[in-house]
Design a protein around this motif. Sequence first.
Motif, PDB file in Angstrom:
ATOM      1  N   SER A 148       0.812  -1.217   0.000  1.00 23.87           N
ATOM      2  CA  SER A 148       0.000   0.000   0.000  1.00 23.87           C
ATOM      3  C   SER A 148       0.845   1.267   0.000  1.00 23.87           C
ATOM      4  O   SER A 148       0.311   2.371   0.003  1.00 23.87           O
ATOM      5  CB  SER A 148      -0.930   0.016   1.221  1.00 23.87           C
ATOM      6  OG  SER A 148      -0.188  -0.007   2.419  1.00 23.87           O
ATOM      7  N   THR A 149       2.165   1.106  -0.010  1.00 26.40           N
ATOM      8  CA  THR A 149       3.064   2.269  -0.024  1.00 26.40           C
ATOM      9  C   THR A 149       3.125   2.874  -1.422  1.00 26.40           C
ATOM     10  O   THR A 149       3.262   2.154  -2.410  1.00 26.40           O
ATOM     11  CB  THR A 149       4.479   1.859   0.404  1.00 26.40           C
ATOM     12  OG1 THR A 149       4.432   1.274   1.701  1.00 26.40           O
ATOM     13  CG2 THR A 149       5.409   3.065   0.430  1.00 26.40           C
ATOM     14  N   THR A 150       3.034   4.200  -1.482  1.00 20.70           N
ATOM     15  CA  THR A 150       3.178   4.894  -2.757  1.00 20.70           C
ATOM     16  C   THR A 150       4.530   5.591  -2.804  1.00 20.70           C
ATOM     17  O   THR A 150       4.975   6.170  -1.814  1.00 20.70           O
ATOM     18  CB  THR A 150       2.067   5.942  -2.948  1.00 20.70           C
ATOM     19  OG1 THR A 150       0.800   5.317  -2.786  1.00 20.70           O
ATOM     20  CG2 THR A 150       2.127   6.545  -4.343  1.00 20.70           C
ATOM     21  N   ILE A 151       5.182   5.508  -3.945  1.00 17.84           N
ATOM     22  CA  ILE A 151       6.502   6.106  -4.145  1.00 17.84           C
ATOM     23  C   ILE A 151       6.345   7.320  -5.056  1.00 17.84           C
ATOM     24  O   ILE A 151       5.692   7.244  -6.106  1.00 17.84           O
ATOM     25  CB  ILE A 151       7.467   5.086  -4.772  1.00 17.84           C
ATOM     26  CG1 ILE A 151       7.594   3.860  -3.860  1.00 17.84           C
ATOM     27  CG2 ILE A 151       8.846   5.708  -5.032  1.00 17.84           C
ATOM     28  CD1 ILE A 151       8.142   2.633  -4.544  1.00 17.84           C
ATOM     29  N   PHE A 152       6.921   8.431  -4.628  1.00 21.55           N
ATOM     30  CA  PHE A 152       6.830   9.667  -5.403  1.00 21.55           C
ATOM     31  C   PHE A 152       8.232  10.083  -5.827  1.00 21.55           C
ATOM     32  O   PHE A 152       9.117  10.252  -4.981  1.00 21.55           O
ATOM     33  CB  PHE A 152       6.183  10.772  -4.571  1.00 21.55           C
ATOM     34  CG  PHE A 152       4.759  10.469  -4.192  1.00 21.55           C
ATOM     35  CD1 PHE A 152       3.716  10.849  -5.021  1.00 21.55           C
ATOM     36  CD2 PHE A 152       4.469   9.776  -3.034  1.00 21.55           C
ATOM     37  CE1 PHE A 152       2.399  10.551  -4.681  1.00 21.55           C
ATOM     38  CE2 PHE A 152       3.166   9.471  -2.687  1.00 21.55           C
ATOM     39  CZ  PHE A 152       2.125   9.854  -3.514  1.00 21.55           C
ATOM     40  N   VAL A 153       8.434  10.234  -7.107  1.00 24.71           N
ATOM     41  CA  VAL A 153       9.720  10.678  -7.648  1.00 24.71           C
ATOM     42  C   VAL A 153       9.596  12.158  -8.001  1.00 24.71           C
ATOM     43  O   VAL A 153       8.854  12.533  -8.915  1.00 24.71           O
ATOM     44  CB  VAL A 153      10.118   9.860  -8.893  1.00 24.71           C
ATOM     45  CG1 VAL A 153      11.435  10.382  -9.461  1.00 24.71           C
ATOM     46  CG2 VAL A 153      10.243   8.379  -8.545  1.00 24.71           C
ATOM     47  N   LEU A 154      10.306  12.992  -7.248  1.00 25.88           N
ATOM     48  CA  LEU A 154      10.289  14.427  -7.514  1.00 25.88           C
ATOM     49  C   LEU A 154      11.247  14.733  -8.656  1.00 25.88           C
ATOM     50  O   LEU A 154      12.406  14.295  -8.650  1.00 25.88           O
ATOM     51  CB  LEU A 154      10.701  15.190  -6.258  1.00 25.88           C
ATOM     52  CG  LEU A 154      10.557  16.713  -6.293  1.00 25.88           C
ATOM     53  CD1 LEU A 154       9.090  17.108  -6.423  1.00 25.88           C
ATOM     54  CD2 LEU A 154      11.151  17.327  -5.033  1.00 25.88           C
ATOM     55  N   GLY A 155      10.766  15.460  -9.639  1.00 21.85           N
ATOM     56  CA  GLY A 155      11.611  15.765 -10.788  1.00 21.85           C
ATOM     57  C   GLY A 155      12.858  16.548 -10.418  1.00 21.85           C
ATOM     58  O   GLY A 155      12.900  17.242  -9.397  1.00 21.85           O
TER      59      GLY A 155
END
Length: 410
Positions: A148-155
């Motif tokens: 359920s973990t979401t990964i966010f890649v910041l540009g």
Amino acid sequence: MHDLTRWALRPLMRVWTASAERQDRHLPRPSDAPQAHAAGIDSDRVLILGCGPAVGWGVLSHQLALPGWLARELSARTGRGVDIDLLSSRTMTAVNALTTLADTRLGRFDAVVVTLGVNEALDLTSVTEWRDRLATLLAALERETSRSTTIFVLGIPPIRSIEIFKRPLVLIADWSATDLNAVSERLAADAPRTTFVPFSPAATLTPDRHRTSTDYRRWAALLAGAMADSLDEARLGIASPGLTYLADADARELARQAAVDGLGILDTAPEARFDRLVVLAQRLFDTESALISIIDHDRHWNKARAGVAVTEMPRSDSFCAITIDGDGPLIIEDARTDARFSDNPLVHGDPRIRFYAGFPIESPSGERIGALCVFDPKPRSLAEVDPVLLRELALLVQRELRLPPQLGSR
């Protein structure tokens, strides 16, 4: 940018980068613990991993940098508490980030924010190398986190937005960053739990600080806007539950005990910093007793106590041993009517516990090692208990655990 061009320009770019970075030595930077919290009970847990925006240049505390502002912005949107851990370094890359993560229990995070790529853009890393390295890192995060973990890649931000790099060769670095961002966006689109967040901050307006608290607040608002819905969905059970990391209870207990042993706190002398916190808890909750407990193998040991004479007891009798089974508060209105505790010797004998409220204490690596608790021989209703205050006191204990021991201080 063609790979041959990158190869030819790389030596020049490295000299240029080193010259520019010598200018950042005077800039303020955070010196406090790499954590941030926002008040609340059912807390979302976030890991920020990377360089660039994660480092906190320009401010002296992480509370005024990205972790602090992200905690507050997320909490304002979700209405829940937020706990943020930070793993950052000015020199972090997608390669050494994997090494940095080696001892981190990723399964406890609801979201991971990746802020990498500035160093690769400056080094003119090829798109093929970046794709392979970032894909390896994202695969590791997907494998070791909860489903359920979401990964966010910041540009990668425009390199020209960083004051020290606003010089002739910055255009080359910006071309490189644009190419790498395109790869990052494609990788995120192909990963089921990964989201790419475009990032184009304005240029630095205060060269003597690099960035200000206002900059970090704007960036946190951008991230929080992208993250809040995913965190809400996970809480509602829309995302798939379950941990893939240390799913076995025996393995979790081994990791927990290793964290207890690693702290070196067991059987140490009383310390004023912990004694003050139990007295504060006792007074704030107006109870007869308060403890900071550590659960060790088959015993409950008290690092600090108020209104209690004993230093340890069997784990089987410990209320705190039940508290660490969850990640939120355990509040018992009247232990005599609770099936878990109605036959407990601490209920029928001294200290004749009726009311109990405890909150888990975590080691710096995230294992629940004990609890901060208050208790009383008189029953009390839930309406009389402030669980947010209880959590804040537990977080104060956790901050102290990150500091070196002060043996013999009273």
